[in-house]
Design an enzyme around this catalytic site. Structure first.
Site, mmCIF file in Angstrom:
data_model
loop_
_atom_site.group_PDB
_atom_site.id
_atom_site.type_symbol
_atom_site.label_atom_id
_atom_site.label_comp_id
_atom_site.label_asym_id
_atom_site.label_seq_id
_atom_site.Cartn_x
_atom_site.Cartn_y
_atom_site.Cartn_z
ATOM 1 N N SER A 124 60.766 83.994 93.341
ATOM 2 C CA SER A 124 61.877 84.902 93.045
ATOM 3 C C SER A 124 63.016 84.133 92.411
ATOM 4 C CB SER A 124 62.326 85.511 94.372
ATOM 5 O OG SER A 124 63.568 86.128 94.226
ATOM 6 N N TYR A 149 65.443 84.834 103.495
ATOM 7 C CA TYR A 149 64.387 85.258 102.561
ATOM 8 C C TYR A 149 64.288 84.269 101.398
ATOM 9 C CZ TYR A 149 62.245 87.734 98.641
ATOM 10 O OH TYR A 149 61.475 88.055 97.548
ATOM 11 N N LYS A 153 61.087 81.530 100.116
ATOM 12 C CA LYS A 153 60.472 81.371 98.787
ATOM 13 C C LYS A 153 60.606 79.924 98.324
ATOM 14 C CE LYS A 153 59.083 85.565 98.259
ATOM 15 N NZ LYS A 153 57.651 85.857 98.317
#
Ligand code: NAD
Ligand code: UFG
Length: 344
Positions: A124, A149, A153
């Protein structure tokens, strides 16, 4: 060639299954349906007129994943399965680290055991640090993520780089291919209107909120801040059509098969669009009213974020093709045909 698609019942996964099937790949999906419905896969079959193999399982269940690799001659893994809500990750960091890291670690172990060496990972734009100049290139600085989050990643990218390095050091045969695809803001839906984004509860993201307001499910769209240093004061993002993004995964699989490589690649359009520009485009394309009200800035939001997309052209021969109007028209078709999302 058989591709294992984890999280294949989800928003991006289901669109990618369509593109894979239409390009002649055999598809095996592993998904625990924690944020998706089985119906999405029925619709993938309807769109393509082809079958796929579905396992309802948690990807962290190593015995089950081992069984899948024993049964199918998997040659490449596309790993979408994960939790993705930024705000929720702040409230439930352990669930996010557990799910997103342990799915990746389990896959790496099972792949090693079965000699599978090609991994396409859903990363992302959130891995990039705040404060980078725009546009973001793959060598812009990463880390310093503002939420768990984003860190998952970032950490998964590092896990995959290390696993690939160890695998090539340990073997005289071919090394791993790892493509870390850094998505910007995927929106839109398949042009059939049969599959699309179906968030649970109140949407976190802009497009589902706009679409649900346009269809009358929500009264008013909150616009989070109009005092950013941008042309109209609202946040600017690089929105790309989910079908373009899905095609990017097919291109990544093809690249992974060509020769071993470990590369991070941006998937975006290179164009920034503000919240107010998006509302205007959606209104024009749909003809629907979209009442909105300006609210305070959302904590953790950046003013601007868009990609420098040329590495994807160079490495994958991929560039986004669809326009902002396509993105709005396809979102609207999906929303009108499925005002309450997929049936249970
Ligand atoms: P999604 O929630 O629609 O799809 C994820 C799928 O994974 C769901 O079907 C869910 O049921 C499944 N899943 C989650 N945990 C699982 C587990 N432990 N075992 C098996 N299945 C599991 O999300 P999406 O928008 O399609 O995103 C796919 C991937 O792309 C995610 O990894 C996400 O972090 C990443 N990503 C998404 C965006 C975005 O804006 N949508 C942007 C950048 C990156
Ligand atoms: N916004 C609103 N109102 C809303 C929702 C969003 O004004 O109801 C604004 C936001 O403030 C932002 C823009 O619309 O300026 C886009 O917001 P999204 O929530 O749609 O997307 P983000 O850029 O915040 O984040 C998304 C994904 C992340 C991913 C990131 C980069 O949600 O998971 O893109 O890929 F990490």
């Amino acid at each position: 060639m058989t591709i294992l698609v984890t999280g294949g019942a989800g928003y991006i996964g289901s669109h990618t299954c369509v593109e894979l099937l239409e390009n002649g790949y055999d598809v095996v999906v592993a998904d625990n349906l924690c944020n998706s419905k089985r119906e999405a896969l029925e619709r993938v079959k309807r769109i393509t007129g082809q079958n796929l193999c579905f396992y309802e399982t948690d990807v962290r269940d190593e015995a089950k994943m081992d069984e899948i690799f024993q049964k199918h001659n998997v040659e490449c893994v596309i790993h979408f399965a994960g939790l993705k809500a930024v705000g929720e990750s702040v409230a439930k960091p352990l669930a996010y680290y557990d799910n997103n890291l342990n799915t990746t670690l389990t896959l790496c172990r099972v792949m090693q055991k079965h000699g599978v060496k090609r991994f396409v990972f859903s990363s992302s734009a959130t891995v990039y640090s705040a404060g980078n100049p725009m546009p973001l290139t793959e060598s812009s600085s990463t880390g310093g993520c503002s939420n768990p989050y984003g860190w998952t990643k970032y950490m998964c990218e590092q896990i995959l780089r290390d696993a690939a390095a160890a695998a090539s050091a340990a073997t005289a045969s071919e090394g791993w291919s790892v493509l870390l695809l850094r998505y910007f803001n995927p929106i839109g839906a398949h042009e059939s209107g049969l599959i699309g984004e179906d968030p649970l509860g109140i949407p976190n993201n802009l497009l589902p909120y706009i679409a649900q307001t346009a269809v009358g499910r929500r009264d008013k769209l909150p616009v989070y801040g109009n005092d950013y240093n941008t042309p109209d004061g609202t946040g600017v993002r690089d929105y790309l059509h989910v079908v373009d993004l899905a095609k990017g995964h097919v291109a990544a699989v093809k690249r992974a098969v060509q020769s071993p490589c470990v590369e991070a690649i941006n998937l975006g359009t290179g164009e920034g669009v503000s919240v107010l520009q998006m509302i205007e485009a959606f209104k024009r394309v749909s003809g629907a009213a979209i009442p909105y009200e300006i609210k305070d800035r959302r904590p953790g939001d950046l003013a601007v974020c868009w990609a420098e997309p040329s590495k994807a052209v160079q490495w994958l021969g991929w560039r986004a093709q669809k326009t902002l109007d396509d993105m709005c028209a396809d979102t609207w078709r999906w929303q009108k045909q499925n005002p309450n999302g997929y049936p249970l």
